[in-house]
Design an enzyme around this catalytic site. Structure first.
Site, PDB file in Angstrom:
ATOM      1  N   HIS A 169      -3.506  -0.951  -0.060  1.00  0.00           N
ATOM      2  CA  HIS A 169      -3.804  -0.773   1.378  1.00  0.00           C
ATOM      3  C   HIS A 169      -5.239  -1.136   1.719  1.00  0.00           C
ATOM      4  O   HIS A 169      -5.576  -1.263   2.898  1.00  0.00           O
ATOM      5  CB  HIS A 169      -3.525   0.673   1.812  1.00  0.00           C
ATOM      6  CG  HIS A 169      -2.094   1.072   1.700  1.00  0.00           C
ATOM      7  ND1 HIS A 169      -1.074   0.389   2.331  1.00  0.00           N
ATOM      8  CD2 HIS A 169      -1.480   2.084   1.014  1.00  0.00           C
ATOM      9  CE1 HIS A 169       0.081   0.955   2.041  1.00  0.00           C
ATOM     10  NE2 HIS A 169      -0.126   1.980   1.239  1.00  0.00           N
TER      11      HIS A 169
ATOM     12  N   ASP B 145       5.802  -1.520  -4.096  1.00  0.00           N
ATOM     13  CA  ASP B 145       5.508  -0.158  -3.642  1.00  0.00           C
ATOM     14  C   ASP B 145       6.373   0.154  -2.416  1.00  0.00           C
ATOM     15  O   ASP B 145       6.780  -0.752  -1.680  1.00  0.00           O
ATOM     16  CB  ASP B 145       4.012  -0.075  -3.285  1.00  0.00           C
ATOM     17  CG  ASP B 145       3.544   1.331  -2.953  1.00  0.00           C
ATOM     18  OD1 ASP B 145       2.981   1.990  -3.855  1.00  0.00           O
ATOM     19  OD2 ASP B 145       3.734   1.778  -1.799  1.00  0.00           O
TER      20      ASP B 145
ATOM     21  N   HIS C  27       5.446   1.292   0.273  1.00  0.00           N
ATOM     22  CA  HIS C  27       4.707   0.962   1.489  1.00  0.00           C
ATOM     23  C   HIS C  27       4.235  -0.492   1.482  1.00  0.00           C
ATOM     24  O   HIS C  27       3.910  -1.041   0.425  1.00  0.00           O
ATOM     25  CB  HIS C  27       3.482   1.876   1.612  1.00  0.00           C
ATOM     26  CG  HIS C  27       3.801   3.333   1.548  1.00  0.00           C
ATOM     27  ND1 HIS C  27       3.705   4.068   0.371  1.00  0.00           N
ATOM     28  CD2 HIS C  27       4.228   4.188   2.508  1.00  0.00           C
ATOM     29  CE1 HIS C  27       4.061   5.322   0.621  1.00  0.00           C
ATOM     30  NE2 HIS C  27       4.385   5.428   1.894  1.00  0.00           N
TER      31      HIS C  27
ATOM     32  N   ASP D  21       6.847   4.903  -5.713  1.00  0.00           N
ATOM     33  CA  ASP D  21       7.234   5.820  -4.633  1.00  0.00           C
ATOM     34  C   ASP D  21       8.564   5.446  -3.982  1.00  0.00           C
ATOM     35  O   ASP D  21       8.967   6.048  -2.992  1.00  0.00           O
ATOM     36  CB  ASP D  21       6.116   5.987  -3.587  1.00  0.00           C
ATOM     37  CG  ASP D  21       5.360   4.711  -3.283  1.00  0.00           C
ATOM     38  OD1 ASP D  21       5.795   3.632  -3.733  1.00  0.00           O
ATOM     39  OD2 ASP D  21       4.325   4.795  -2.594  1.00  0.00           O
TER      40      ASP D  21
HETATM   41  N1  Q9C Z   1       3.292  12.762   3.758  1.00  0.00           N
HETATM   42  C1  Q9C Z   1       0.252   4.330  -1.428  1.00  0.00           C
HETATM   43  O1  Q9C Z   1       1.398   4.537  -1.774  1.00  0.00           O
HETATM   44  N2  Q9C Z   1       0.730   8.700   4.401  1.00  0.00           N
HETATM   45  N3  Q9C Z   1      -0.241   4.878  -0.306  1.00  0.00           N
HETATM   46  C2  Q9C Z   1       1.019   9.879   3.612  1.00  0.00           C
HETATM   47  C3  Q9C Z   1       2.052  12.097   3.435  1.00  0.00           C
HETATM   48  C4  Q9C Z   1      -0.042   7.702   3.682  1.00  0.00           C
HETATM   49  C5  Q9C Z   1       0.567   5.700   0.546  1.00  0.00           C
HETATM   50  C6  Q9C Z   1       1.715  10.949   4.380  1.00  0.00           C
HETATM   51  C7  Q9C Z   1       0.739   7.034   2.608  1.00  0.00           C
HETATM   52  C8  Q9C Z   1      -0.119   6.089   1.800  1.00  0.00           C
HETATM   53  C9  Q9C Z   1      -0.661   3.532  -2.284  1.00  0.00           C
HETATM   54 ZN    ZN Z   2       3.113   3.573  -1.525  1.00  0.00          ZN
END
Ligand code: Q9C
Ligand code: ZN
Length: 351
Positions: A163, A199, A201, A288
């Site tokens: 990110h 990932d 995301h 994830d």
């Molecule tokens: N419920 C990576 O997987 N939002 N980043 C989190 C928590 C941010 C994830 C909300 C998610 C970022 C590297």
């Molecule tokens: Zn992620």
């Protein structure tokens, strides 16, 4: 097989993050990488190796010099504000959204945090810079290893990176380790490199870093940004611009899709990697997509429902691409399952 593990990773240790109006325990913890390292040792997957320090000049090929200077000095400035801040974590206060000026770096430190970040979910801690910078060493070392002929190398480069853009942090990411690995492969003589981001995301930072470049093909499969973080990038119509037009490929997958649906899209994404002219591959390996991941699961849906057998199948598909591959660890927050899931991917790739 060499596994370059970040021996400074635990220096980035946020206790809290802001989530829906509350300070909640941070999801992105040192336990994540510790669990993977323990599983690697237990299953004798490869050699945990310390990376040599890479040149700052390599990191400056993918990040802005002023951003790196800011990140390096951020904690000292936070303490100058108030010595008691040493016990706290630094969160940004004001972001330069539309109509505000983005060409100015204000003197106020909390304002600077906004200038150099995209969200409130990524607190800075005393050791964030040291940990993230050491992660870059791991990414560069894994890239060098495959440039020298190894078919596979791994960078356990926590904290994650995909990110983080050229001049901002966010999504628990500070230095874009996959971008560093890709750049190192280019510097080592590969004319074209592919990055496949699996990932949960979208890897907005990686996409942005290479968006106008024709030496890196970026392919990402991720939760549909209409409902999933990072929300403001990752749509299928983002194809690159200028010289980079045609070198960016997004495969957003609707929230709630099961793993069979996810694999349909993954197969398409892999076909794009195959059709690129890449001679080396960087995989942004987030775990994830796991069925019980606490970040990607909500409202009864869980990630894309992958479990160890599906992670092994992912590994098999990655191996079938038949390119020298650097795996870079990204997200994945179910610490207890990360070891098994990570080893399943590696088993799929090497069996
Ligand atoms: N419920 C990576 O997987 N939002 N980043 C989190 C928590 C941010 C994830 C909300 C998610 C970022 C590297
Ligand atoms: Zn992620």
């Amino acid at each position: 097989m060499k596994i370059y593990h970040n021996d400074a990773h635990a220096q980035h240790h946020a206790k809290l993050e802001i989530y829906r109006g509350k300070l909640v325990p941070a999801f992105e913890t040192p336990a994540r990488q510790d669990a993977i390292e323990a599983a690697i040792l237990k299953h004798n997957i490869g050699e945990l190796t310390l990376a040599p320090v890479c040149d700052d000049a390599l990191i400056e090929q993918v990040h802005a010099a002023d951003y790196l200077t800011f990140l390096k000095g951020a904690w000292a400035k936070w303490i100058v504000l108030d010595a008691a801040n040493a016990e706290l974590e630094a969160f940004p206060a004001v972001w330069p959204i539309r109509t505000l000026r983005t060409d100015i770096v204000p003197d106020n430190f909390c304002a600077q945090l906004g200038r150099y970040s995209m969200d409130s979910g990524s607190p800075l801690t005393a050791g964030t810079w040291v940990a993230a910078r050491r992660g870059a060493d791991c990414a560069a070392a894994a890239a060098t290893e495959i440039a020298h002929g190894a078919p596979l190398a791994i960078a356990l480069a926590r904290p994650p990176g995909h990110h983080a853009g050229a001049d901002f942090f966010g999504g628990y990411c500070f230095i874009n380790h996959a971008a560093v690995a890709a750049q190192q492969l280019l510097n080592s003589g590969h004319a074209h490199v592919a990055i496949l981001d699996v990932d949960y995301h979208h890897g907005n930072g990686t996409q942005a870093i290479f968006y106008e470049r024709d030496d890196v093909t970026f392919v990402s499969i991720h939760g549909d940004p209409r409902t999933e973080y990072p929300f403001y990038l990752g749509y299928a119509d983002e194809r690159g611009s200028g010289a980079g037009l045609g070198f960016n490929h997004n495969f957003p997958v609707l929230h709630g899709t099961d793993f069979e649906g996810w694999f349909v899209q993954l197969t398409r994404a892999i076909e794009v990697v195959r059709l690129s002219n890449a001679t080396a591959l960087v995989v942004s390996l987030g775990l994830d997509t796991f069925a019980d991941d606490p970040v990607s699961s909500s409202a009864g849906f869980s990630g894309f429902g992958l479990r160890a057998p599906e992670f092994e199948r992912l590994g098999q598909l990655l191996a079938e691409i038949k390119l020298p591959t650097a795996l870079v660890f990204e997200g994945g927050y179910a610490s207890d399952a990360l070891g098994d899931n990570f080893c399943a991917v590696v088993r799929g790739m090497t069996a």
